[in-house]
Design an enzyme around this catalytic site. Structure first.
Site: not given
Ligand code: NAD
Ligand code: TYD
Length: 378
Positions: A135-137, A184
């Site tokens: 992630t970019d975080e 996280y």
């Molecule tokens: P998600 O939470 O939707 O999915 C995570 C998956 O991992 C789930 O299917 C869960 O069952 C599985 N999982 C969790 N713990 C596990 C374990 N111990 N063993 C096996 N499987 C396990 O997450 P996502 O949003 O799809 O993100 C996937 C990756 O991409 C993460 O590393 C996240 O940090 C990264 N990412 C997410 C975003 C976003 O906006 N969602 C952006 C950038 C990067």
């Molecule tokens: P989120 O979807 O949790 O992603 P991230 O924190 O990883 O960027 O949140 C996106 C933005 O929205 C973040 O600035 C937090 C804000 N947010 C709210 O204001 N209310 C909410 O209920 C949630 C879940 C997020």
């Protein structure tokens, strides 16, 4: 060439899009989806491909080193695309241990299993890849130098000379120093360091990509966009953290999956690529777009759901602004987002409104029963 690929976290949000893309696009590849099926993992996300011949599901915990090694041996795995993680910042604030366990120890267990398995083969690391999705975080937070946004022409960014920001002067580059703030992002940063350490120490062929916020179908409805669409439908309050001034850079999830496909095939071993949409939105502005779109699609009078906006206590340590500079990926591999935000958000709002059953199932726990019906209790 046939490849045998483990995708971890393939039942989650981004993972399910990656699995679908690879299973459909590459019938010659074997895709093994390794997922523990936590609350965030849902096999209903993959219903349309679950019967394909090149798809295998294995319910397993990435922290279980022996199980990971056994899967790699059984399926002669030569690529790992690692997405399994705990991914929600608010949960990490309440329960940091789970994040350290899965994101740090789980990644370490995958790395060590890959190293041990690949080193046991005559060809060792030849043709192998450990691709870590992050992630970019990890980069921390950028300053919001223009809280109200500035009108074009914006400042041109240094690395590409092409893109602009209405909200700040700087972007996250691949060279930006890590500075995570939440449990996280600290756990994700740690996992990135382990991946690079395995390359530098043992020569494991690795790639790391860091992506901005994703949106689109199949995202668990605790994240901003699906949560708010669902609440608008049910006339429930929309909890905006703080003043709603935080800025996020949104990318349609299928564009992320396309980037992963491209980097998997063409990316340089040991390199890092940032992935983002050059699409920054202040939360409150994004929320108003969602409200407008949802009200229109639901047949409500325009602005009917604005009154649901409820300002609540800010998230602890809430990062102010994220903005990815993905011009390296554009320049070196020719990737750019295919979807304009207006089109992406329309598709997304429509999908959640039309798939209420999916939301009800994953929030009620019946997807667990679905899993047991499909695969038995293993
Ligand atoms: P998600 O939470 O939707 O999915 C995570 C998956 O991992 C789930 O299917 C869960 O069952 C599985 N999982 C969790 N713990 C596990 C374990 N111990 N063993 C096996 N499987 C396990 O997450 P996502 O949003 O799809 O993100 C996937 C990756 O991409 C993460 O590393 C996240 O940090 C990264 N990412 C997410 C975003 C976003 O906006 N969602 C952006 C950038 C990067
Ligand atoms: P989120 O979807 O949790 O992603 P991230 O924190 O990883 O960027 O949140 C996106 C933005 O929205 C973040 O600035 C937090 C804000 N947010 C709210 O204001 N209310 C909410 O209920 C949630 C879940 C997020």
């Amino acid at each position: 060439m046939g490849r045998s690929i483990i995708v971890t976290g393939g039942a989650g949000f981004i993972g399910s899009h990656v699995v679908r893309l690879f299973v459909n696009k590459y019938p010659e590849y074997r895709i093994i989806n390794v997922d523990k099926l936590t609350y965030a993992g849902n096999l209903a996300n993959l219903k349309d491909i679950e019967d394909k011949e090149n798809y295998i599901f294995a319910k397993a915990d990435i922290c279980d080193y022996d199980a990971m090694l056994e899967l790699m041996r059984r399926y002669k795995v030569d690529v790992i695309i690692h997405l399994a993680a705990e991914s929600h910042v608010d949960r990490s604030i309440k329960d940091p241990f789970t994040f350290a366990r899965t994101n740090v120890m789980g990644t370490l267990s995958m790395l060590q299993a890959a190293k041990v398995y690949w080193e046991s083969l005559p060809e060792r690391y030849d043709g192998k890849l450990f691709y870590h999705i992050s992630t970019d975080e990890v980069y921390g937070a950028l300053e919001l130098t223009h809280p109200n946004g500035i009108k074009p022409p914006f400042k041109t960014i240094a690395s590409s000379g092409e893109h602009h920001s209405a909200y700040g002067e700087d972007f996250f580059l691949e060279t930006t120093k890590y500075n995570p703030h939440s449990p996280y992002s600290a756990s994700e940063a740690s996992s990135d360091h382990f991946v690079r350490a395995f390359h530098d120490t043992y020569g494991l062929p690795t790639i790391v990509t860091n992506c901005s916020n994703n949106y689109g179908p199949y995202q668990f409805p605790e994240k901003l966009i699906p949560l708010f669409i669902n609440n608008i439908r049910h006339r429930k309050p929309l909890p905006v953290y703080g003043k709603g001034e935080n800025v996020r850079d949104w990318l349609y999830v299928e564009d992320h999956a396309r980037a992963i496909d491209l980097i998997f095939h063409k990316g340089k071993i040991s390199d890092t690529y940032n992935i983002g949409g050059f699409n920054e939105w202040k939360n409150i502005d994004l929320i108003k777009v969602m409200i407008k779109t949802a009200d229109r699609l639901l047949g409500n009078p325009e602005g009917a759901s604005l009154s649901l906006i409820t300002y609540v206590t800010d998230r602890a340590g809430h990062d102010m602004r994220y903005a990815i500079d993905s011009s390296k990926l554009q320049r070196e591999l020719g990737w750019e987002p295919s979807l304009q935000f207006e089109e992406g958000i329309e598709k997304t709002v429509r999908w959640y409104l039309e798939n209420q059953e999916w939301i009800d199932n994953i929030t009620s726990g019946s997807y667990q029963r679905y899993y047991e019906d499909m695969y038995g209790n293993r």
